[in-house]
Scaffold this active site. Sequence first.
Site, PDB file in Angstrom:
ATOM      1  N   GLU A 144       0.894  -1.157   0.000  1.00 46.83           N
ATOM      2  CA  GLU A 144       0.000   0.000   0.000  1.00 46.83           C
ATOM      3  C   GLU A 144       0.928   1.201   0.000  1.00 46.83           C
ATOM      4  OE1 GLU A 144      -1.232   2.900   0.716  1.00 46.83           O
ATOM      5  OE2 GLU A 144      -2.678   2.657   2.355  1.00 46.83           O
ATOM      6  N   GLU A 153       4.415   8.422  -4.192  1.00 44.51           N
ATOM      7  CA  GLU A 153       5.247   7.936  -3.085  1.00 44.51           C
ATOM      8  C   GLU A 153       6.263   6.901  -3.549  1.00 44.51           C
ATOM      9  OE1 GLU A 153       2.647   6.818   0.180  1.00 44.51           O
ATOM     10  OE2 GLU A 153       2.081   8.916   0.455  1.00 44.51           O
TER      11      GLU A 153
END
Length: 696
Positions: A144, A153
Amino acid sequence: MKTFCGRANPTTGSMEWFEEGEDYDYHQEIARSRYADMLHDKDRNVKYYQGIRAAVSRVKGRGEKAIVLDIGTGTGLLSMMAASAGADFCYAIEVFKPMANAAVKIVEKNGFSDKIKVINKHSTEVTVGPDGDMQCRANILVTELFDTELIGEGALPTYEHAHKYLVQEGCEAVPHRATVYVQLVESKRMWSWKKLFPVHVEAEDGEKILVPPSEMENCPGVPSVCDIQLNQMPSSDFTTLSDVVTMFSVDFSKPVQSASTYYRVQLEPVRSGKAQIVLSWWDIDMDPSGMINCTMAPYWVKPTSALQWRDHWMQCVYFLPNEEPVLQGEKLYLTACRDEYSVWYNLQKAREGENKADEEEHKADVRVESPVCRCRAHLLWNRPRFGELNDQSRTRQYIEALRKVLKTDSVCLCISDGSLLPVLAHYLGAKQVQYFPSRIDLYHPHELWQAFFKANHLEDKIKIIEARPELLKPSHLEDKKISVLVGEPFFTTSLLPWHNLYFWYARTAVSTHLASSVTVLPQSASLHMMIVEFQDLWRIRSPCGICEGFDVQTMDDMIKNSLNFRESKEAEPHPLWEYPCKSLSDPQEVLTFDFTQSVPQHCLSTEGSVNLSRKGKSHGAVLWMEYHLAADISVSTGLMQMSNEKGSCEWNPHCKQAVYFFSSVIESEILSDPTAVTYAINFDIKTGEIAMDFKL
Ligand code: SAH
């Protein structure tokens, strides 16, 4: 290890660097982290669990051992789900040390220590082999690692590496696939976050129109993602010009390429209009069949399904390089370009009678550079600031106030970052206008202003002072005294509403240059406060306890400990137009700051109590500033309107307000004998900070 932390000092306007212990960074990161928000994201958690169970059973069904690699384990949640689902072993990788330590504790507390190995490393440092971190490659990859833009990210390089070195070919991945969707829209409101619209001023000698320079008109802006709670954008604020279109997908079970690339789709507008904005969001399918889907789609896409509120994943607003008029049914190409970490968009019209060869040629030039601001305005003004400068009713109030205070012989000095007030003051007849354009010379605002003045034939009308207020000399002012001192006040480095009180400090620094009859605009500011119940924002600071059957209290304690680090419970900035709340008390003016006087020597403090007059949960206090420009003219950076019946609030859409979360929530009933919240608020003259304490 020592860490240096930079922070703008609200009393001097300059950046100051503090040496902080190693703990400082950790505590900041944890206290302000999104872990709590993720643990409260029921929809996400349930679907991950379903996807993980399905993947484990597929592997087991093939008679294989289920070996899981969980990259970015955080609290260890997804590994614990895998272990519960029957996985034989999990490697839980976490780069952030305090989180890795927390994961070890949480895994132990939940009784999974023999099935889960927490490895405190970045995944690209993980080794595989008999003496390695992992005994063998994994056949289930759980992660995740997504942000609102999906890839911001670093998910792509992490997956690319994992497929090369850490997982088996043909592994199961949870999520299995991510898909990015887009919709083309026209929206004056969102477009006003990128473009400066012409400003109309009714002057004595006719209407003046202030226009941005051409450099600014054609500037692609900045590459940073604009992520917002799109569900708070009313449908009246935009017009959809296309259907929702699938832009690109990433299959996480296959090798992933992170190198820069582009995707192109053809679309036909469903209505004619001005293409300005690409709205975008993604969904993830937890399994190959697509039956377990977790989506960020905004409210108008699937109006019947319940929306899960979350702050860690929102929606993206992309600004096209230029506004493009489009016709219903015409053929357009929308291109998404991406590098490893970010995405940007470009729209092209298909040429008349285009054939295959043309199309190939077309493809070659669809790749455009990542947006880089050339005009400097996008570095000086962030998106909310553009919105604020384009807010006509606010500009009108400033014009009204300036008109009241300016005379033809006014010598005017403006103190505010990147403000248009000097130009307004000039149009409204001030004889001489001087301007401190910005406290930070980082962005060379001087060049921007030169271009700006040139475009409006104002070159010799407004003088930019390249000095700090405390270094102001009579020669800067042609030996005149300032008769009108103006400011918005707005300063780029301000985080909390009261940091703009730098205006007061600067006013104090130039005191000796002020005429005895000086008019200061704004004449004063006041700090307002109100107790609220948040519809959702409370989740980001609320303990979770048990998450999908796993005890994550260790994480709750860790966040609490970080929030209390050095007793530094502070207010935090949030743009409340994105986070609905209901007022439980009347708004109250708690402190005033008199700009007609210098900053006093002593601190300003106040104590009092406020009655909870509405039923609800007191999650915290909201604080904002109001500026009193001139008699009867005030602007609020916080509450704009409140419905008395339900207490729903309308907030200034361009400003962040300060939110102080109470450490415990009280629930008030309909009150014949109203509950009171007592407060103590102290403005520290030396630091420019406000400390506060509430007792429920
Ligand atoms: N898996 C948890 C936490 C997700 S947050 C959950 O679903 O609740 C993402 C975490 O991944 C963060 O703690 C971050 O520090 C970590 N992380 C991101 N990229 C990483 C990488 N390449 N290697 C190891 N950790 C990573």
